[in-house]
Structure formats: C-alpha cells, structure tokens
Write a protein that holds these residues in place. Structure first.
Motif, PDB file in Angstrom:
ATOM      1  N   VAL B 297       0.842  -1.204   0.000  1.00 32.69           N
ATOM      2  CA  VAL B 297       0.000   0.000   0.000  1.00 32.69           C
ATOM      3  C   VAL B 297       0.876   1.253   0.000  1.00 32.69           C
ATOM      4  O   VAL B 297       0.580   2.229  -0.696  1.00 32.69           O
ATOM      5  CB  VAL B 297      -0.971  -0.007   1.205  1.00 32.69           C
ATOM      6  N   VAL B 298       1.959   1.217   0.755  1.00 35.99           N
ATOM      7  CA  VAL B 298       2.909   2.335   0.757  1.00 35.99           C
ATOM      8  C   VAL B 298       3.429   2.562  -0.660  1.00 35.99           C
ATOM      9  O   VAL B 298       3.468   3.694  -1.161  1.00 35.99           O
ATOM     10  CB  VAL B 298       4.077   2.057   1.730  1.00 35.99           C
ATOM     11  N   ALA B 299       3.813   1.485  -1.327  1.00 37.89           N
ATOM     12  CA  ALA B 299       4.343   1.619  -2.692  1.00 37.89           C
ATOM     13  C   ALA B 299       3.322   2.271  -3.608  1.00 37.89           C
ATOM     14  O   ALA B 299       3.640   3.192  -4.363  1.00 37.89           O
ATOM     15  CB  ALA B 299       4.746   0.249  -3.233  1.00 37.89           C
ATOM     16  N   ASN B 300       2.088   1.810  -3.530  1.00 41.14           N
ATOM     17  CA  ASN B 300       1.071   2.366  -4.425  1.00 41.14           C
ATOM     18  C   ASN B 300       0.754   3.821  -4.125  1.00 41.14           C
ATOM     19  O   ASN B 300       0.598   4.632  -5.038  1.00 41.14           O
ATOM     20  CB  ASN B 300      -0.204   1.530  -4.347  1.00 41.14           C
ATOM     21  N   ALA B 301       0.616   4.140  -2.837  1.00 40.28           N
ATOM     22  CA  ALA B 301       0.309   5.526  -2.471  1.00 40.28           C
ATOM     23  C   ALA B 301       1.394   6.441  -3.029  1.00 40.28           C
ATOM     24  O   ALA B 301       1.118   7.528  -3.540  1.00 40.28           O
ATOM     25  CB  ALA B 301       0.198   5.665  -0.961  1.00 40.28           C
ATOM     26  N   ALA B 302       2.641   5.986  -2.962  1.00 45.69           N
ATOM     27  CA  ALA B 302       3.762   6.821  -3.404  1.00 45.69           C
ATOM     28  C   ALA B 302       3.883   6.841  -4.928  1.00 45.69           C
ATOM     29  O   ALA B 302       3.959   7.911  -5.537  1.00 45.69           O
ATOM     30  CB  ALA B 302       5.061   6.311  -2.775  1.00 45.69           C
ATOM     31  N   ILE B 303       3.872   5.666  -5.535  1.00 45.75           N
ATOM     32  CA  ILE B 303       4.116   5.590  -6.982  1.00 45.75           C
ATOM     33  C   ILE B 303       3.038   6.346  -7.757  1.00 45.75           C
ATOM     34  O   ILE B 303       3.330   7.035  -8.730  1.00 45.75           O
ATOM     35  CB  ILE B 303       4.184   4.114  -7.444  1.00 45.75           C
ATOM     36  N   PHE B 304       1.783   6.232  -7.307  1.00 43.39           N
ATOM     37  CA  PHE B 304       0.700   6.929  -8.017  1.00 43.39           C
ATOM     38  C   PHE B 304       0.398   8.285  -7.391  1.00 43.39           C
ATOM     39  O   PHE B 304      -0.594   8.925  -7.721  1.00 43.39           O
ATOM     40  CB  PHE B 304      -0.535   6.028  -8.068  1.00 43.39           C
ATOM     41  N   GLY B 305       1.276   8.695  -6.490  1.00 42.40           N
ATOM     42  CA  GLY B 305       1.028   9.874  -5.667  1.00 42.40           C
ATOM     43  C   GLY B 305       1.101  11.203  -6.376  1.00 42.40           C
ATOM     44  O   GLY B 305       0.812  12.243  -5.774  1.00 42.40           O
ATOM     45  N   CYS B 306       1.493  11.239  -7.653  1.00 40.07           N
ATOM     46  CA  CYS B 306       1.478  12.500  -8.407  1.00 40.07           C
ATOM     47  C   CYS B 306       0.378  12.510  -9.452  1.00 40.07           C
ATOM     48  O   CYS B 306       0.216  13.492 -10.176  1.00 40.07           O
ATOM     49  CB  CYS B 306       2.824  12.738  -9.079  1.00 40.07           C
ATOM     50  N   GLY B 307      -0.355  11.394  -9.572  1.00 39.69           N
ATOM     51  CA  GLY B 307      -1.425  11.333 -10.564  1.00 39.69           C
ATOM     52  C   GLY B 307      -0.902  10.997 -11.945  1.00 39.69           C
ATOM     53  O   GLY B 307       0.310  10.934 -12.172  1.00 39.69           O
TER      54      GLY B 307
END
Ligand code: FES
Ligand code: FES
Lengths: 152, 744
Positions: B297-307
């Motif tokens: 979940v951390v990875a996803n929040a960060a990787i997609f964190g700029c849209g």
C-alpha cells in the motif's frame, strides 16, 4: 419454548430459546437460509421478510413474538407473479453481484410493486432506502424495479 | 449474458459462508482484548469450560504450529495472544471457544478470565514514524528533487479510515476429516494464500488442509487477511466436530483490516502556463498494529502519488506507521485512493494559481503512452488520459435538483431549493493491475471437454475466488468462446488445483481469465488434431473449416475426454531501487471523472447529483458487468467523500455498527453517466484491463472538489464533515512537515 408459524404457505414449528430472533429461527432452526444476516441490527434489510403482510427486518422480531403469524421469505417469492417478475428482472438487469443483499431486495421490491405497481424514480429510492447494497451502487437494482414493473 | 450464479441468488438458494451447516456442528466464538496495548498476565479458562454446552476453550498454548500469521513475508500477527505476550490492538484474539449453541459460546467467551497489564497505546502515526515505529518507509527521487518553479502551491490533506463493509460477515465452517486433517469452507479472496498460513499454524502438510470457497458476500480487500480460518480449524480438530464461526457486525469492524487513513503534505511547482515542474510530498499512513499489506500500500500511495501526469522532478516520502490500531491493509484502490485526493486537490490549486480551468491544467499535463511514471517506468500500454478527459467533459450535465428527496438533507426536509448552490469538480486517477515489485504472479486453470448425453460440455476449474465481481461469468464466456460450446460448467473453487492468487488488484480477468483461455486453447488444439484437416476452428458445437462451415459435431470426437491445465504468469516486474526507481508494475488503468454536487452551505449538507466517469478498460469482455463494477465503485467513493469513516479514540473504535458507520443508501446515490474507452491492452488476454478500482480512486477527490466549488471552503479532509462544509470548523495539519521530508 415452542413456536409455530405459517411460512411460505407451510405450517412449521420449532423449539426455540427465549431470545432467538425470527431470523435466527428461520435460518438455524427451520433451514430457511435465504434471509441474510449482514447486521442483525435492523440497519441493512438483508433479512427482510413479510410478517402478516408487513415488511419487517426479521433480525429485529423476536421469534416468540411472531408465534402464530404468517411469514413470507425470499424462498416464497416464486409463488406469485410479482415475486417472479422481480427475480427475473434482477437477474437480467445485472442487479446481482455478490448477492448478499439480494434476498432482502427481492422481498422489498416485491412488497413495493404489490402496493404501487408503477412507482416513480424517487418513490423507488425511498422504498429501498432500508436495504443496503455494497456492490452495485443500486443503479441496476433501480433498473430491475422498472423492468419488473413494466411486465406487471 | 447474465451471471451464472444470479438465479440461485435471487431465490435465496445460494449458500454463503454464513449459511453453511453440518451434522453435529458446533458454534465458535472469539475472546478479544478490550485494550489496545497490554501484556496478558493470566488466562483462566476453567469457568468457561465448565459452562453447559461448552466443548473446547483454546488459547495460544493450543496452537500446534507456527504461532504467527500474516500476508507479509515476515508473518507478525499472533494466532492468539498468549500469557506473557503483548496485545497490540483492541479486538486482538486471546482465546476461542466452541459450544453447542451460539448463546452458549457467547457466554463461554465472556467467562474466560484474562488479566491484563494495561500499557499506554501509541495512537499518533506521525509521532510513531518520528520515533521509528514504521512498517515501511519509501522514498522516490526523480530528476532534480530540489527543482524550483515560478508558480508554487502547497497544501495539507487528510483521508479518514474507510471500512470495506462487505455485507457478508466473516464466516467459515471447518470439518475434521477424522484422520487429523481438515476441510475448511471459507469466504475468502485467496484460497492458497490462506492455506499456507493455516497449514503452518496447524503444523499440517498443506495437502491435509483442503480449503474450499464458500459463497462470498463481497470482499473489497477485507478478506485478504485471515479472520476465523485458523481458529475454526483449531476448534474442529480439537473437538472432532464441525465448527462454524461467523462474526457479528460489531466484531467484523475489528475482525478485518481497513483502508489506511492518511495525512499528506504536498507542494507542486509549475511554469506560468501550468506545466508541472516538480512535486514534493510526504504521505503518512497509519498501518496499525501489524504488517498486513502495508508494504504494498505504501508503494502504491507513493508511486501513483502524483497522478497520471508528466512530472520531471519528484521527491516523495511515504511511510506506514506501526501503531496500536486495528491493522490497516487492502481496500479497493489500495493506497492510490488516498494520494489521489491530495494530488487532485493540488491540481485544482495550481489551476487557480495559474488562472486556467481545472480541465485545462489536467489536459496540459496528462500522461500519454510512452511517458514515464515517477519511478522511471515507461507506460508501454494504453494511456488515453487526454481522451478520457475530453469525453468526460462532453457527457451531459444533470438537470437542477427537483423534489425534496433530491436536495441535500433529503427526506429530512432541511434544505430550500433557493439556498442551494451547485458545484462541479474534476479528478483523474490511475493505478496498476496485478501484483508488483517482483512477485511471481500467476494463476492456474484446468479445462476439460467431455461428452454428456451426446453433446460436448466444458468444465472449468480454478482456485480463483468469486467475490461478487463476476469472474464466474468471465470464465464461462471465455470457455464458450474458445471451445465453441454452449454448456460450460464451473467446478467448485478449492485448493485441489494450483494457486490462482488473490481476487484483488483488479487482476483476475487478466490472470485467471488468461489461464482459462490458454487451457481452453490447448484443449481446442487436441480436438483439431483429432478432427484432422480441413478442421480449423470450433464454433456452435462443431468443428469448422476456414470459412466457418461446420464439418463435424465436436461431441463425436470426445470418446476420450480432453483435459488440459495451464499456469499463466504475467511479465516479470522489478523491484524499486534506493531512489524508488524501477519497473515495478505490469500495466495501468486510468479514469477521468466529473462530479456535480448540490450544497446547502448554511446547514453544511451536500447531495451528490451526478458522477460522470470515463474509464480506460482495455476491451470490455462483459460490458454489463463492467458498468456494474464502475457504479459500485463510485458508490463507495460517494461514501468516502461524504459519510464513511471509522472513528477511533484512544485506540478504540467508537462506531462499530451500521447504525453509526454510515453507508450510502438508494437515496444517497447520484446519477451515474459512464462511458468506456476501449483500446486493446497489448499484453492482456483479449486486451482486457481490470476495471473494479479506478472509479473509487477518483470519485472522492472529484466529489470533494465539487463541494469546494459550491461552498467556497477549503475542505482539505474527506469525508467532508457538515461543520467544515458550513465553515464552523476547519481541519488543521497535526503538525507542520516539509513536503518530501520524513516526520522528524
Ligand atoms: S440483518 Fe436485519 S437489518 Fe441487517
Ligand atoms: S450485491 Fe453485494 S451487497 Fe448487494
């Protein structure tokens, strides 16, 4: 204690404990597993049944208090035209995903359409506000109501 | 084509896990800690065991195998917390009981005496991370992390804790086989993932625990982690009798993980035209007491964190705190939901600062096929983001609200039409499909073609979990298409066949669908070999030639049935390096949404009038189901934006019921206009991407943006509370953090 009801046209009886709900007795004692138990608090409508013609949450009714009544559950819906139309429309419209809410919706929609065969959009929403569905977003359930209504 | 399981479901004839029963069945119940942080000093089971009808009371001392379970490589969650061990969240399991009647089991659970030495709970995730209590920290650096820009906007954003709230409770039935093994019928998302944990805890070889899928009443991530699986099997093996367990709704709130609540500090820099120059962000997630799926979940929040935008320079810090809360883990959208609320709010701020519309800022920065993610990965498949935006903008707007039910406050009759203002908001979202960061992701299927009463019947077997999403329809459709037969039977899902992985990450159409397709193609190959030339294909129950003209009935070739199995792996993904760079994902799905919300700013009431959503789905195998998934996901987004939140104080959940945790009803549901953009995904079977998650990623952000537009308030937190919408109060950051820097 012993209670007896007429369930879906059949006379049934069971020995129950005092605190058992109608829902528990239908399911665990009478083997009618169609009515569901998503909250057992009267908030979701998954346990909806008709008790002497009234739409109720079976989880909120004490079995003892329902002694001698007439109960119609989802298993009894095929017995009439409205119930069958609702079931068919739910399948065709895509109103069923996981299906846990479905028995409750079938009973509630059949109850609505037997009182108001051609309900307006807002009337449908209001009538179904006591039934929670977590999967469908209700859109296809509304469609199923209109589809069933158009066939009655 | 309707779902194969729908006719049974509308008649009440479909068995969910909580509907199962067996001769001589006992009822199991769990003793749970009332304290979020405590040491167990003594457990006395004597009084409970002596009660009428009680057949077993088990504690940690009765766990024969590995005493820990969990989804992470490091299994860190105790099966039961034993004497001398530490309770880390309120609701953690201490003991389990089995009795003849559920009420006897309840009484026995209450009679288990536990002495606790109560400790101070750690409940502040920012504080926890600052002191190093973390489940994972991840940094992504790209380009120049210290880049400067002409236009700069900063913001703080917060997302409350959402419950998956599947309607079907956690439930299962464990039946001992009389030879020391056990069969477990269970509502789960992943049979084999469960099996590995269960077998280890029971100290049994996996083949002596057979897990079988029971009817699943929705999942949305809540059934990724174990609930009653090990406990039920322990009780069944001890008593030698079938044991059924199901959680009541209150217990369910501590019996499964939830969506991570999030606190996010963002800074965006752009040139005067609104082209992004950099993003710096710090994302704090509350992971709760155990690892669960926080790592991913951390990875996803960060990787997609700029849209889904082109961003040349990035500094992203994301961490999941270990606290004394119920563990957080998988929920539909999986980390991308939280950061989407932040990056989309920022894009609106940036648009305002530059002086262009929300639509224009998004079009200017929209990601295209061939662009790079902030991890450096090239988006090789379809990425029609600008197209999604344009098509969404063309969808019709809703008519003005009419009738009291359609106004904010609804039947409560609070609003007057004259006081209502209407706002429009935009959001884009994106996310990966399937497992990431180097995990070996595969699914297994077996297809058998045989003759029955003179015609050909196909049987499909997998271990994949149908949780409501409609995988059964898709598998049936694929077998029909590949084999040209009408009759396709789906065999029960269980662990007697190879792993299918989890019904999560929008992956099963791609993975299990792909496995079914390949197995069916192997079967078809054998049929054609038997038929010989000029047979070239299968259709309508016949072997057909090049032109599609029938040559011979399929059934005639099935003196011997044909059976083939296939294991479908997707392209290997890579790990992230120390700068958070790497090809961690296989494929991506995108969505654009526009929300229209009516707000009564005085009363702080809102009603979502419409959500328009355009989604890139690859090719839609079953459009009816695709639309059903989209509508259901939007409903959950309406919930997160406007009402759904688990309220926790001092480590205790205060609203563990459907009376106090509100879910959208038929009255709350907006009109949904949705359109699919179909562009075949190169690697995907039939070109089909997953569909279930994207609408829920974007809709909370779009709805909140519309509420801002209607009310003129900042609204930096979802769900939006009435007092914030009316301006009586305002959410403040728990502390000031520098975007991109960890909490110190
Ligand atoms: S189970 Fe009766 S209303 Fe929810
Ligand atoms: S279909 Fe799953 S809750 Fe309605």
């Amino acid at each position: 204690m012993r209670v007896s009801f007429e369930v879906n046209g059949r006379q049934l009886a069971a020995d129950v404990w005092e605190g058992e709900s109608l829902l528990y007795v239908l399911r665990e004692r009478l083997g009618l597993w169609g009515s569901k138990n998503a909250c057992e608090q009267g908030e979701c409508g998954s346990c909806s049944v008709l008790l002497d013609g009234q739409l109720v949450c079976a989880c909120l009714v004490l079995a003892a208090a329902a002694d001698g009544s007439r109960v119609r559950t989802v298993e009894g819906m095929e017995a009439d035209r409205v119930g069958r139309a609702v079931q068919e429309a739910m399948v065709e419209a895509g109103g069923v995903q996981c299906g846990f809410c479905t028995p409750g919706f079938v009973v509630s929609i059949a109850d609505l359409l037997s009182k108001d065969p051609h309900p307006g959009v807002l009337a449908v929403r209001e009538a179904l506000a006591g039934n929670i569905c977590r999967c469908t977003g209700y859109v296809r359930i509304f469609e199923a109501v209109q589809k069933a209504a158009s066939r009655l | 084509m309707p779902r194969p399981d729908a006719p049974a479901k509308v008649r009440g004839a479909f068995d969910f896990a909580s509907d199962l029963r067996a001769e001589g069945m006992l009822y199991g119940r769990t003793v749970r800690s009332p304290h979020p942080h405590a040491v167990v000093r003594r457990i006395d089971t004597a009084a409970a065991a002596a009660l009428p009808g009680v057949r077993a009371v088990l504690t940690a001392a009765d766990v024969p195998g590995k005493p820990f379970y969990g989804l992470d490589k490091v299994r860190d969650q105790p099966v039961l917390v034993g004497v001398g061990e530490t309770v880390r969240y309120a609701g953690e399991a201490i003991a389990v009981v089995a009795a003849d009647h559920p009420e006897q089991a309840r009484a026995a659970a209450a009679a288990v005496a536990v002495d606790y030495e109560v400790l101070e709970p750690l409940t502040d995730p920012v504080q926890a991370l600052a002191q190093g209590s973390s489940l994972r920290n991840l940094v992504i650096r790209r380009g120049n992390p210290e880049a400067v820009a002409e236009v700069v906007v900063k913001g703080f954003y917060e997302v409350g804790q959402q419950d998956q709230a599947p309607l079907g409770p956690e439930a299962g039935l464990a039946i001992p086989d009389g030879e020391g093994g056990v069969d477990l019928w269970i509502a789960t998302q992943a049979l084999h993932v469960d099996l590995r944990q269960v077998a280890d805890a029971l100290a049994l070889p996996p083949e002596r625990c057979r897990l079988r899928l029971a009817g699943v009443g929705g999942a949305f991530g809540a059934r990724e982690d174990l609930s009653m699986q090990i406990h039920g099997c322990l009780l069944a093996l001890r008593t030698g009798r079938p044991v059924k367990m199901w959680y009541g709704r209150d217990e369910s709130f501590v019996g499964h993980v939830h969506r991570h609540p999030a606190w996010m500090w963002y800074e965006h820099g752009a040139d005067r035209e609104g082209n992004l120059v950099y993003v710096r962000a710090t994302i704090v997630l509350d992971g709760g007491a155990y690892a669960s799926s926080s790592h991913a979940v951390v990875a996803n929040a960060a990787i997609f964190g700029c849209g889904p935008y082109r961003v040349p320079n990035v500094l992203m810090w994301c961490g999941a705190a270990r606290t004394n809360h119920v563990p957080n883990g998988a929920m539909r959208g999986f980390g991308a939901v939280q950061s989407c609320f932040a990056h989309e709010s920022q894009m609106d701020r940036l648009a305002a600062a530059v002086g262009i519309s929300p639509l224009e800022i998004r079009l200017r920065n929209a990601m295209r096929s061939g662009d790079r993610l902030i991890t450096g990965q090239v988006v090789s498949g379809a990425a029609p983001v600008a197209d999604l935006i344009r098509r969404c903008a063309e969808l019709p707007l809703p008519p003005p609200a009419e009738g009291r039910m359609a106004l904010p406050g609804g039947a409560g009759n609070l609003a007057e039409a004259a006081d209502i203002s209407r706002g429009e908001g935009w959001a884009l979202g994106y996310k990966n499909i399937a497992y990431s960061e180097g995990s070996d992701d595969y699914a297994t299927a077996r297809v058998r073609l045989e003759r029955r009463n003179g015609h050909a019947v196909a049987l499909v077997k997998t271990a994949a979990a149908e949780v409501g999403q409609g995988l059964v329809t898709v598998c049936q459709q694929i077998a029909r298409t590949e084999l040209g037969v009408e009759e396709v039977e789906l065999e029960p899902a269980d662990t007697l066949i190879g792993d299918a992985g989890s019904s999560s990450a929008s992956r099963q159409t791609w993975m299990t669908g792909g496995a079914v397709r390949e197995a069916a193609r192997l079967v078809a190959e054998e049929v054609l070999k038997r038929a010989g030339p000029p047979g070239r294909g299968l259709a309508g129950g016949q072997v057909v030639d090049d032109e599609g003209a029938p040559l011979a009935p399929l059934a005639l070739l099935l003196d011997e049935p044909i059976e083939r199995e296939f294991e479908h792996h997707h392209r290997q993904t890579g790990k992230l390096d120390e700068d958070g760079q790497g090809d961690a994902h296989v494929s991506f799905m995108f969505v654009a949404q526009r929300a229209v919300v009516d707000v009564d700013p005085e009363a702080g009431l809102a009603r979502v009038a419409q959500v328009a959503t355009v989604q890139d789905v690859g090719l839609a195998i079953n459009p009816l189901q695709v639309h059903g998934q989209i509508e259901g996901a939007v409903a959950q987004g309406v919930g997160l934006a406007t009402m759904e939140e688990i309220q926790t104080r001092e480590g205790l959940i205060r609203n563990a019921s459907f009376t106090d945790y509100l879910l959208p009803t038929a009255v709350d549901m907006p009109e949904i206009v949705s359109e699919l953009v179909e562009e075949a995904e190169p690697d995907a079977p039939y070109g089909a991407k997953g569909v279930g998650e994207p609408p829920l990623i974007a809709s909370p952000a779009a709805i909140c943006a519309a509420m801002r537009a209607a009310s003129g308030r900042e609204l930096c937190r979802i769900p939006v509370r009435p007092e914030e919408l009316s301006g009586v109060s305002e959410t403040k950051p728990p502390r000031e953090l520098i975007p991109g820097q960890p909490p110190a």
